[in-house]
Design a protein around this motif. Structure first.
Motif, PDB file in Angstrom:
ATOM      1  N   ASP A 150       1.039  -1.087  -0.214  1.00 17.08           N
ATOM      2  CA  ASP A 150      -0.078   0.185  -0.169  1.00 17.08           C
ATOM      3  C   ASP A 150       0.976   0.916  -0.026  1.00 17.08           C
ATOM      4  OD1 ASP A 150      -1.819  -1.202   0.329  1.00 17.08           O
ATOM      5  OD2 ASP A 150      -2.933  -1.158   2.075  1.00 17.08           O
ATOM      6  N   ALA A 151       2.051   1.355   0.684  1.00 14.96           N
ATOM      7  CA  ALA A 151       3.077   2.311   0.624  1.00 14.96           C
ATOM      8  C   ALA A 151       3.391   2.375  -0.833  1.00 14.96           C
ATOM      9  CB  ALA A 151       4.158   2.658   1.421  1.00 14.96           C
ATOM     10  N   ALA A 152       4.056   1.384  -1.285  1.00 18.48           N
ATOM     11  CA  ALA A 152       4.058   1.910  -2.485  1.00 18.48           C
ATOM     12  C   ALA A 152       3.124   2.427  -3.796  1.00 18.48           C
ATOM     13  CB  ALA A 152       4.930   0.208  -3.416  1.00 18.48           C
ATOM     14  N   VAL A 153       1.887   2.201  -3.824  1.00 17.88           N
ATOM     15  CA  VAL A 153       0.500   2.668  -4.340  1.00 17.88           C
ATOM     16  C   VAL A 153       0.791   4.280  -3.895  1.00 17.88           C
ATOM     17  CG1 VAL A 153      -1.724   2.277  -4.553  1.00 17.88           C
ATOM     18  CG2 VAL A 153      -0.382   0.243  -4.522  1.00 17.88           C
ATOM     19  N   ARG A 154       0.859   4.707  -2.550  1.00 17.68           N
ATOM     20  CA  ARG A 154       1.062   5.881  -1.921  1.00 17.68           C
ATOM     21  C   ARG A 154       1.625   6.847  -2.685  1.00 17.68           C
ATOM     22  NH1 ARG A 154      -0.059   4.173   2.546  1.00 17.68           N
ATOM     23  NH2 ARG A 154       2.741   4.186   3.562  1.00 17.68           N
ATOM     24  N   GLN A 155       2.868   6.605  -2.419  1.00 17.32           N
ATOM     25  CA  GLN A 155       3.541   6.878  -3.141  1.00 17.32           C
ATOM     26  C   GLN A 155       3.735   7.318  -4.885  1.00 17.32           C
ATOM     27  OE1 GLN A 155       4.883   9.075  -1.298  1.00 17.32           O
ATOM     28  NE2 GLN A 155       5.774   8.141   0.926  1.00 17.32           N
ATOM     29  N   GLY A 156       3.055   6.643  -5.256  1.00 11.40           N
ATOM     30  CA  GLY A 156       3.039   6.155  -7.135  1.00 11.40           C
ATOM     31  C   GLY A 156       3.824   5.259  -7.511  1.00 11.40           C
ATOM     32  N   LEU A 157       4.263   4.340  -6.300  1.00 10.52           N
ATOM     33  CA  LEU A 157       5.143   3.012  -7.218  1.00 10.52           C
ATOM     34  C   LEU A 157       4.925   2.567  -8.139  1.00 10.52           C
ATOM     35  CD1 LEU A 157       7.680   3.053  -4.448  1.00 10.52           C
ATOM     36  CD2 LEU A 157       7.519   4.078  -6.303  1.00 10.52           C
ATOM     37  N   ASN A 158       5.514   1.686  -9.625  1.00  6.00           N
ATOM     38  CA  ASN A 158       3.902   0.707 -10.301  1.00  6.00           C
ATOM     39  C   ASN A 158       5.244  -0.506  -9.860  1.00  6.00           C
ATOM     40  OD1 ASN A 158       6.471   1.033 -11.247  1.00  6.00           O
ATOM     41  ND2 ASN A 158       5.400   2.193 -13.248  1.00  6.00           N
ATOM     42  N   THR A 159       6.150  -1.179  -8.902  1.00  2.29           N
ATOM     43  CA  THR A 159       7.166  -2.030  -9.343  1.00  2.29           C
ATOM     44  C   THR A 159       8.108  -2.600  -7.556  1.00  2.29           C
ATOM     45  OG1 THR A 159       7.381  -1.953 -11.586  1.00  2.29           O
ATOM     46  CG2 THR A 159       8.877  -3.188 -10.219  1.00  2.29           C
ATOM     47  N   VAL A 160       7.052  -3.433  -7.164  1.00  2.00           N
ATOM     48  CA  VAL A 160       8.250  -4.260  -6.182  1.00  2.00           C
ATOM     49  C   VAL A 160       8.786  -5.536  -6.595  1.00  2.00           C
ATOM     50  CG1 VAL A 160       7.640  -5.112  -3.578  1.00  2.00           C
ATOM     51  CG2 VAL A 160       5.723  -3.493  -4.312  1.00  2.00           C
ATOM     52  N   ILE A 161      10.195  -5.484  -6.388  1.00  2.00           N
ATOM     53  CA  ILE A 161      11.093  -5.974  -6.615  1.00  2.00           C
ATOM     54  C   ILE A 161      11.485  -6.404  -5.292  1.00  2.00           C
ATOM     55  CG2 ILE A 161      13.366  -7.034  -6.519  1.00  2.00           C
ATOM     56  CD1 ILE A 161      13.277  -3.616  -8.461  1.00  2.00           C
ATOM     57  N   PHE A 162      10.815  -8.169  -4.626  1.00  2.00           N
ATOM     58  CA  PHE A 162      10.114  -9.328  -3.586  1.00  2.00           C
ATOM     59  C   PHE A 162      11.738  -9.562  -3.180  1.00  2.00           C
ATOM     60  CE2 PHE A 162       7.481 -11.617  -1.043  1.00  2.00           C
ATOM     61  CZ  PHE A 162       8.021 -11.151   0.174  1.00  2.00           C
ATOM     62  N   GLN A 163      12.517  -9.487  -2.357  1.00  2.00           N
ATOM     63  CA  GLN A 163      13.478 -10.538  -1.866  1.00  2.00           C
ATOM     64  C   GLN A 163      13.242 -11.892  -1.098  1.00  2.00           C
ATOM     65  OE1 GLN A 163      16.235  -9.513   0.694  1.00  2.00           O
ATOM     66  NE2 GLN A 163      18.212 -10.407  -0.043  1.00  2.00           N
ATOM     67  N   GLY A 205      10.523  13.113   4.247  1.00  2.00           N
ATOM     68  CA  GLY A 205       9.890  13.487   2.827  1.00  2.00           C
ATOM     69  C   GLY A 205      10.578  13.029   1.576  1.00  2.00           C
ATOM     70  N   ALA A 206      11.343  12.600   1.843  1.00  2.00           N
ATOM     71  CA  ALA A 206      12.544  12.490  -0.050  1.00  2.00           C
ATOM     72  C   ALA A 206      11.229  11.880  -1.315  1.00  2.00           C
ATOM     73  CB  ALA A 206      13.616  12.192   0.588  1.00  2.00           C
ATOM     74  N   MET A 207      10.715  10.917  -0.591  1.00  2.00           N
ATOM     75  CA  MET A 207       9.870   9.981  -1.020  1.00  2.00           C
ATOM     76  C   MET A 207       8.615  10.620  -1.173  1.00  2.00           C
ATOM     77  SD  MET A 207      10.183   7.127  -2.800  1.00  2.00           S
ATOM     78  CE  MET A 207       8.915   7.385  -4.436  1.00  2.00           C
ATOM     79  N   ALA A 208       8.192  11.519  -0.673  1.00  2.00           N
ATOM     80  CA  ALA A 208       7.232  12.423  -1.134  1.00  2.00           C
ATOM     81  C   ALA A 208       7.645  13.432  -2.137  1.00  2.00           C
ATOM     82  CB  ALA A 208       6.008  12.726   0.132  1.00  2.00           C
ATOM     83  N   ARG A 209       8.585  14.216  -1.633  1.00  3.52           N
ATOM     84  CA  ARG A 209       9.050  14.846  -2.471  1.00  3.52           C
ATOM     85  C   ARG A 209       9.496  14.544  -4.476  1.00  3.52           C
ATOM     86  NH1 ARG A 209      11.955  19.552  -1.921  1.00  3.52           N
ATOM     87  NH2 ARG A 209      12.265  20.793  -3.931  1.00  3.52           N
ATOM     88  N   VAL A 210       9.949  13.155  -4.684  1.00  6.78           N
ATOM     89  CA  VAL A 210       9.850  13.218  -5.728  1.00  6.78           C
ATOM     90  C   VAL A 210       8.886  12.435  -7.291  1.00  6.78           C
ATOM     91  CG1 VAL A 210      10.723  10.330  -6.676  1.00  6.78           C
ATOM     92  CG2 VAL A 210      12.188  11.093  -5.655  1.00  6.78           C
ATOM     93  N   SER A 211       7.550  11.834  -5.108  1.00  2.55           N
ATOM     94  CA  SER A 211       6.525  11.526  -6.035  1.00  2.55           C
ATOM     95  C   SER A 211       5.579  13.371  -6.445  1.00  2.55           C
ATOM     96  CB  SER A 211       5.088  11.266  -4.790  1.00  2.55           C
ATOM     97  OG  SER A 211       4.786  10.854  -5.817  1.00  2.55           O
ATOM     98  N   ALA A 212       5.987  13.716  -5.490  1.00  2.00           N
ATOM     99  CA  ALA A 212       5.115  15.168  -5.960  1.00  2.00           C
ATOM    100  C   ALA A 212       5.539  15.744  -7.436  1.00  2.00           C
ATOM    101  CB  ALA A 212       5.282  16.172  -5.058  1.00  2.00           C
ATOM    102  N   ASP A 213       6.564  15.883  -7.423  1.00  2.00           N
ATOM    103  CA  ASP A 213       7.783  16.253  -8.126  1.00  2.00           C
ATOM    104  C   ASP A 213       7.409  15.321  -9.540  1.00  2.00           C
ATOM    105  OD1 ASP A 213       8.232  18.601  -6.152  1.00  2.00           O
ATOM    106  OD2 ASP A 213      10.595  17.586  -6.234  1.00  2.00           O
ATOM    107  N   HIS A 214       7.753  13.602 -10.145  1.00  2.00           N
ATOM    108  CA  HIS A 214       8.165  12.881 -10.750  1.00  2.00           C
ATOM    109  C   HIS A 214       6.945  12.501 -11.611  1.00  2.00           C
ATOM    110  CE1 HIS A 214      11.429  15.153 -11.322  1.00  2.00           C
ATOM    111  NE2 HIS A 214      11.887  15.008  -9.917  1.00  2.00           N
ATOM    112  N   TYR A 215       6.268  12.385  -9.928  1.00  2.00           N
ATOM    113  CA  TYR A 215       4.900  10.994 -10.428  1.00  2.00           C
ATOM    114  C   TYR A 215       3.861  11.592 -10.261  1.00  2.00           C
ATOM    115  CZ  TYR A 215       9.064   7.681  -9.463  1.00  2.00           C
ATOM    116  OH  TYR A 215      10.560   6.635  -9.481  1.00  2.00           O
ATOM    117  N   GLY A 216       3.461  12.932 -10.807  1.00  2.00           N
ATOM    118  CA  GLY A 216       2.540  13.247 -10.989  1.00  2.00           C
ATOM    119  C   GLY A 216       0.741  12.798 -11.331  1.00  2.00           C
ATOM    120  N   SER A 217       1.166  11.310 -12.237  1.00  2.00           N
ATOM    121  CA  SER A 217      -0.062  10.853 -12.726  1.00  2.00           C
ATOM    122  C   SER A 217      -0.165   9.767 -11.958  1.00  2.00           C
ATOM    123  CB  SER A 217       0.086  11.049 -13.918  1.00  2.00           C
ATOM    124  OG  SER A 217       0.928  10.359 -14.237  1.00  2.00           O
TER     125      SER A 217
END
Length: 431
Positions: A85-98, A405-417
């Motif tokens: 859910d955190a990945a989705v919240r930050q605008g990610l699309n892939t999880v690399i699971f060990q 807030g570095a990840m939130a900054r990435v999401s806001a600046d680059h993952y706007g859709s």
């Protein structure tokens, strides 16, 4: 992984900032054209909304998940879902699971024991199927799930007695080399190479994973004053090679090529990728190398010719771990990104950049990493290089906590859709 992580080597490898002696250059290889990556329809202009937006989810030593060994199955599942859910919240699309951290398994494996990082005891059934659940829950959220395997690490301690009696390493002690306080399978043995592939492909056959992923461990990172004891294996199998180093590189080349072929045969839609240490070779060692002064070079020390794998198109994607800030003298992010972009140019291999989210806000890190905008500037810089098709962040715990807030900054600046499932060369599907 706790503080003893694969990423810790990024610090160790640069700590000396040594200049390696000049050596012969690695050969160049022909390349194939790069397939196009489709944009997300309606994406805002200037936003890096296509391509890989990933995070690593590490399980070794309970680095990201589960928070401790021995949690009940329901607790483990809830923690895993929360990270997705955190990945989705930050605008990610892939999880690399060990899923195979130390010659073990996070699924009911036909070849290796259950991981101790689940129950606290190697071989004990945790009462549920983490990999199967991860695939199902990731796909339900529009996330790709890549299964991350460590091919040769057997244990983070060097006493085989800590392994369960049924462990393949105890049944085949001749396969194992103790080194640096750990146990490793010997990559020079053909039977080892076949076995580790069989163990990994068990998961690829059983689950609809979107990718198969190796990290930066091939031959182990150098330990001062110690040598990896494979001289006998070299005597047996290395007769066609002038040096042990060349033979070792061939062993890793074979692992990569054979794994790629088996993934495509078993699950043609899955992609195969590697996330190596970010320096192939320093320019002082090889004219084709990067303008860096790293104390570790993957070609020479880990015997992984990562540049060749890209140029030959053996792998579908590569995620060099560029875990250094812009302007760092020994390994400048701003110099390494264009170097890797040049390596990938014209190749079928997709280039993504591994990002050190774990450093953001860590008081032990230099001033650059106390700035929440450092990572966002990385993505802005990388956007100037069309070969860079995305970024992967280390790691899930930091994606969820987002300390400064570095990840939130990435999401806001680059993952706007909204994020899109990333399938190179295919139209993006919005979720």
């Amino acid at each position: 992984m706790g503080r003893v992580s694969r990423r810790a080597f990024a610090v160790a490898a640069l700590s000396a900032f040594t200049m390696a002696p000049r050596a012969s250059a690695a050969p160049d290889s022909p390349v194939a054209p790069t397939p196009p990556v489709a944009p997300v329809p309606g994406a805002p202009a200037g936003r890096a909304v296509t391509g890989m937006r990933g995070m690593w989810l590490a399980t070794v030593a309970n680095r990201d998940w589960p928070t401790r060994a021995g949690l009940r199955a329901g607790e483990q599942r809830a923690e895993l879902v929360a990270l997705l859910d955190a990945a989705v919240r930050q605008g990610l699309n892939t999880v690399i699971f060990q899923v195979r951290p130390t010659a073990d398994a996070l699924w009911p494996s036909a070849h290796e024991p259950w991981s101790e990082y689940l129950s606290g005891s190697q071989g004990r059934d945790p009462g549920w199927d983490p990999l199967g659940t991860a695939v199902e829950e990731a796909h339900a959220r529009g996330l790709e799930l890549h299964a991350w395997f460590n091919p040769y690490r057997v244990a983070t301690r060097d006493d085989p007695a800590h392994l369960v009696p049924s462990h393949p390493a105890r049944k085949n002690p001749g396969w194992v080399v103790p080194y640096g306080g750990k146990l490793y399978y010997n990559p020079g043995l053909p039977e080892v190479r076949a076995f580790v592939q069989d163990a990994m492909m068990d998961a690829v056959e059983k689950y609809a994973v979107d990718g198969v992923h190796f990290d930066d461990y091939f031959y182990p990172y150098p330990v001062a004053g110690q040598s990896f004891a494979d001289g006998g294996t070299y005597s047996t199998y290395g007769g066609d090679f002038a040096t042990k180093a060349a033979w070792r590189r061939q062993n890793i080349d074979l692992l990569v090529r054979e794994t790629a072929a088996r993934v495509k045969k078993i699950r043609p839609t899955a992609r195969f990728g590697v996330s190596p240490f970010g320096v192939w070779r320093n320019a002082a060692t090889d004219a084709k190398g990067s303008d860096t002064r790293a104390g570790v070079q993957t070609y020479d020390d880990l015997h992984a010719d990562t540049r060749k794998w890209v140029r030959e198109g053996w792998i579908d994607y590569i995620v060099p771990q560029l875990y250094w800030n812009t302007g760092l003298a020994a390994a400048d992010y701003a110099k390494l990104v264009p170097w890797w972009a040049e390596v990938a140019r014209g190749s079928r291999t997709q280039l993504y950049i591994g990002e050190a989210l774990y450093k953001a806000g860590d008081p032990a890190q230099p001033a650059a990493w106390q700035d929440p905008a450092e990572l966002s500037r990385h993505l802005t810089l990388a956007r100037n290089h069309p070969e860079v098709r995305g970024h992967v962040f280390f790691s899930a715990k930091e994606v969820a906590e987002d300390r400064i807030g570095a990840m939130a900054r990435v999401s806001a600046d680059h993952y706007g859709s909204p994020a899109a499932r990333h399938r190179p060369g295919m139209p993006a599907v919005r979720f």
